[in-house]
Design a protein around this motif. Structure first.
Motif, PDB file in Angstrom:
ATOM      1  N   GLY A   1       1.109  -1.185  -0.056  1.00 54.90           N
ATOM      2  CA  GLY A   1       0.342   0.291   0.199  1.00 54.90           C
ATOM      3  C   GLY A   1       0.914   1.216  -0.015  1.00 54.90           C
ATOM      4  O   GLY A   1       1.969   1.130  -0.224  1.00 54.90           O
ATOM      5  N   LYS A   2       0.631   2.822   0.052  1.00 56.70           N
ATOM      6  CA  LYS A   2       0.908   3.556   0.852  1.00 56.70           C
ATOM      7  C   LYS A   2       1.692   3.914   2.524  1.00 56.70           C
ATOM      8  O   LYS A   2       1.332   4.024   3.199  1.00 56.70           O
ATOM      9  CB  LYS A   2       0.614   4.856   0.715  1.00 56.70           C
ATOM     10  N   VAL A   3       3.431   2.903   2.197  1.00 58.72           N
ATOM     11  CA  VAL A   3       3.660   2.540   3.576  1.00 58.72           C
ATOM     12  C   VAL A   3       5.341   2.681   3.224  1.00 58.72           C
ATOM     13  O   VAL A   3       5.788   2.653   4.275  1.00 58.72           O
ATOM     14  CB  VAL A   3       3.369   0.861   3.958  1.00 58.72           C
TER      15      VAL A   3
ATOM     16  N   THR B   1      11.002  -2.510   0.734  1.00 65.66           N
ATOM     17  CA  THR B   1      11.717  -3.420  -0.070  1.00 65.66           C
ATOM     18  C   THR B   1      12.054  -2.138  -0.927  1.00 65.66           C
ATOM     19  O   THR B   1      10.723  -1.316  -1.304  1.00 65.66           O
ATOM     20  CB  THR B   1      11.176  -4.472  -0.002  1.00 65.66           C
ATOM     21  N   ARG B   2      12.256  -2.571  -2.125  1.00 63.23           N
ATOM     22  CA  ARG B   2      13.000  -2.016  -3.589  1.00 63.23           C
ATOM     23  C   ARG B   2      11.511  -1.716  -4.394  1.00 63.23           C
ATOM     24  O   ARG B   2      11.008  -1.076  -5.266  1.00 63.23           O
ATOM     25  CB  ARG B   2      13.983  -2.718  -4.610  1.00 63.23           C
ATOM     26  N   ASP B   3      10.413  -3.445  -4.106  1.00 62.24           N
ATOM     27  CA  ASP B   3       9.246  -2.888  -4.646  1.00 62.24           C
ATOM     28  C   ASP B   3       8.375  -2.113  -4.497  1.00 62.24           C
ATOM     29  O   ASP B   3       7.142  -2.355  -5.066  1.00 62.24           O
ATOM     30  CB  ASP B   3       9.049  -4.386  -4.890  1.00 62.24           C
ATOM     31  N   GLY B   4       8.473  -1.610  -2.930  1.00 62.07           N
ATOM     32  CA  GLY B   4       7.195  -0.406  -2.079  1.00 62.07           C
ATOM     33  C   GLY B   4       6.959  -0.901  -0.940  1.00 62.07           C
ATOM     34  O   GLY B   4       6.464  -0.246  -0.988  1.00 62.07           O
ATOM     35  N   ARG B   5       7.015  -2.110  -0.877  1.00 63.78           N
ATOM     36  CA  ARG B   5       5.950  -2.738   0.427  1.00 63.78           C
ATOM     37  C   ARG B   5       7.476  -3.249   1.592  1.00 63.78           C
ATOM     38  O   ARG B   5       8.889  -2.210   1.854  1.00 63.78           O
ATOM     39  CB  ARG B   5       6.276  -4.768   0.192  1.00 63.78           C
TER      40      ARG B   5
ATOM     41  N   VAL C   1       1.253  -8.722  14.393  1.00 65.32           N
ATOM     42  CA  VAL C   1       0.503  -8.865  13.128  1.00 65.32           C
ATOM     43  C   VAL C   1      -0.548  -8.035  12.907  1.00 65.32           C
ATOM     44  O   VAL C   1      -0.750  -7.093  11.498  1.00 65.32           O
ATOM     45  CB  VAL C   1      -0.071 -10.040  12.294  1.00 65.32           C
ATOM     46  N   GLU C   2      -2.071  -7.843  13.258  1.00 65.75           N
ATOM     47  CA  GLU C   2      -3.070  -7.414  13.404  1.00 65.75           C
ATOM     48  C   GLU C   2      -3.147  -5.574  13.206  1.00 65.75           C
ATOM     49  O   GLU C   2      -3.421  -5.412  12.947  1.00 65.75           O
ATOM     50  CB  GLU C   2      -4.254  -7.827  14.274  1.00 65.75           C
ATOM     51  N   ALA C   3      -1.377  -4.961  14.381  1.00 61.45           N
ATOM     52  CA  ALA C   3      -1.310  -3.367  14.053  1.00 61.45           C
ATOM     53  C   ALA C   3      -0.701  -3.462  13.420  1.00 61.45           C
ATOM     54  O   ALA C   3      -0.905  -2.317  12.504  1.00 61.45           O
ATOM     55  CB  ALA C   3      -0.408  -3.538  15.679  1.00 61.45           C
ATOM     56  N   SER C   4       0.038  -4.234  12.422  1.00 55.65           N
ATOM     57  CA  SER C   4       0.581  -4.439  10.603  1.00 55.65           C
ATOM     58  C   SER C   4      -0.601  -3.721   9.929  1.00 55.65           C
ATOM     59  O   SER C   4      -0.387  -3.098   9.161  1.00 55.65           O
ATOM     60  CB  SER C   4       1.356  -5.034  10.270  1.00 55.65           C
TER      61      SER C   4
ATOM     62  N   ARG D   1      -1.491   4.131   4.217  1.00 56.86           N
ATOM     63  CA  ARG D   1      -2.767   3.370   3.269  1.00 56.86           C
ATOM     64  C   ARG D   1      -2.060   1.721   3.507  1.00 56.86           C
ATOM     65  O   ARG D   1      -1.280   1.860   1.966  1.00 56.86           O
ATOM     66  CB  ARG D   1      -3.344   3.972   2.318  1.00 56.86           C
ATOM     67  N   VAL D   2      -2.463   0.748   4.176  1.00 60.14           N
ATOM     68  CA  VAL D   2      -2.180  -0.187   3.884  1.00 60.14           C
ATOM     69  C   VAL D   2      -3.569  -1.076   3.169  1.00 60.14           C
ATOM     70  O   VAL D   2      -4.862  -1.390   3.675  1.00 60.14           O
ATOM     71  CB  VAL D   2      -2.185  -1.172   5.528  1.00 60.14           C
ATOM     72  N   ASP D   3      -2.979  -1.595   2.167  1.00 59.12           N
ATOM     73  CA  ASP D   3      -4.076  -2.474   1.352  1.00 59.12           C
ATOM     74  C   ASP D   3      -3.693  -4.100   1.400  1.00 59.12           C
ATOM     75  O   ASP D   3      -4.765  -5.172   0.881  1.00 59.12           O
ATOM     76  CB  ASP D   3      -3.327  -2.244  -0.485  1.00 59.12           C
ATOM     77  N   ASN D   4      -2.828  -4.533   1.888  1.00 57.46           N
ATOM     78  CA  ASN D   4      -2.579  -5.727   1.677  1.00 57.46           C
ATOM     79  C   ASN D   4      -1.464  -6.779   3.265  1.00 57.46           C
ATOM     80  O   ASN D   4      -0.193  -6.015   3.119  1.00 57.46           O
ATOM     81  CB  ASN D   4      -2.570  -6.203   0.947  1.00 57.46           C
ATOM     82  N   VAL D   5      -1.562  -7.393   3.851  1.00 62.18           N
ATOM     83  CA  VAL D   5      -0.144  -8.233   4.523  1.00 62.18           C
ATOM     84  C   VAL D   5      -1.137  -9.409   4.762  1.00 62.18           C
ATOM     85  O   VAL D   5      -1.224 -10.474   4.717  1.00 62.18           O
ATOM     86  CB  VAL D   5      -1.509  -7.346   6.071  1.00 62.18           C
ATOM     87  N   GLU D   6       0.636 -10.025   3.923  1.00 58.87           N
ATOM     88  CA  GLU D   6       0.700 -11.454   4.525  1.00 58.87           C
ATOM     89  C   GLU D   6       1.793 -12.185   5.327  1.00 58.87           C
ATOM     90  O   GLU D   6       2.758 -10.583   5.383  1.00 58.87           O
ATOM     91  CB  GLU D   6       1.208 -11.369   2.676  1.00 58.87           C
ATOM     92  N   ALA D   7       1.575 -12.681   5.505  1.00 58.68           N
ATOM     93  CA  ALA D   7       1.825 -12.906   6.635  1.00 58.68           C
ATOM     94  C   ALA D   7       2.314 -14.121   6.934  1.00 58.68           C
ATOM     95  O   ALA D   7       0.932 -15.224   6.565  1.00 58.68           O
ATOM     96  CB  ALA D   7       1.889 -12.812   8.545  1.00 58.68           C
TER      97      ALA D   7
END
Length: 91
Positions: A10-12, A37-41, A57-60, A68-74
């Motif tokens: 997202g916008k992180v 990361t270089r890919d914007g994450r 993880v929930e706080a992330s 703006r968080v669009d996706n979280v992968e854990a």
């Protein structure tokens, strides 16, 4: 103790998200690191007791006002971080 590698998209980047997650790690007693990361994450490696890690993880999914968080992968991970929770350079 469990360990998870977390990727947040997202916008992180450039919005104080890593500092926010350092504060959340300390609040929840989680150790590890966070970096852009270089890919914007944002990538994190976090270890802690199951409940603390789940709360972290929930706080992330949140963040500072400008993010703006669009996706979280854990995913479970076998790497064990050092003590504390630190910001690292972009990978």
């Amino acid at each position: 103790m469990a360990t998870q590698r977390v990727y947040v998209s997202g916008k992180v980047q450039g919005v104080g998200y890593r500092d926010y997650m350092v504060r959340k790690a300390r609040e929840h007693g989680v150790v590890g690191w966070v970096r852009n990361t270089r890919d914007g994450r944002v990538e994190m490696l976090a270890s802690g007791e199951d409940d603390a890690l789940a709360a972290f993880v929930e706080a992330s999914r949140g963040g500072p006002m400008l993010c703006r968080v669009d996706n979280v992968e854990a995913h479970p991970d076998s790497e064990k971080p050092a003590k504390g929770f630190t910001k690292r350079f972009t990978a």
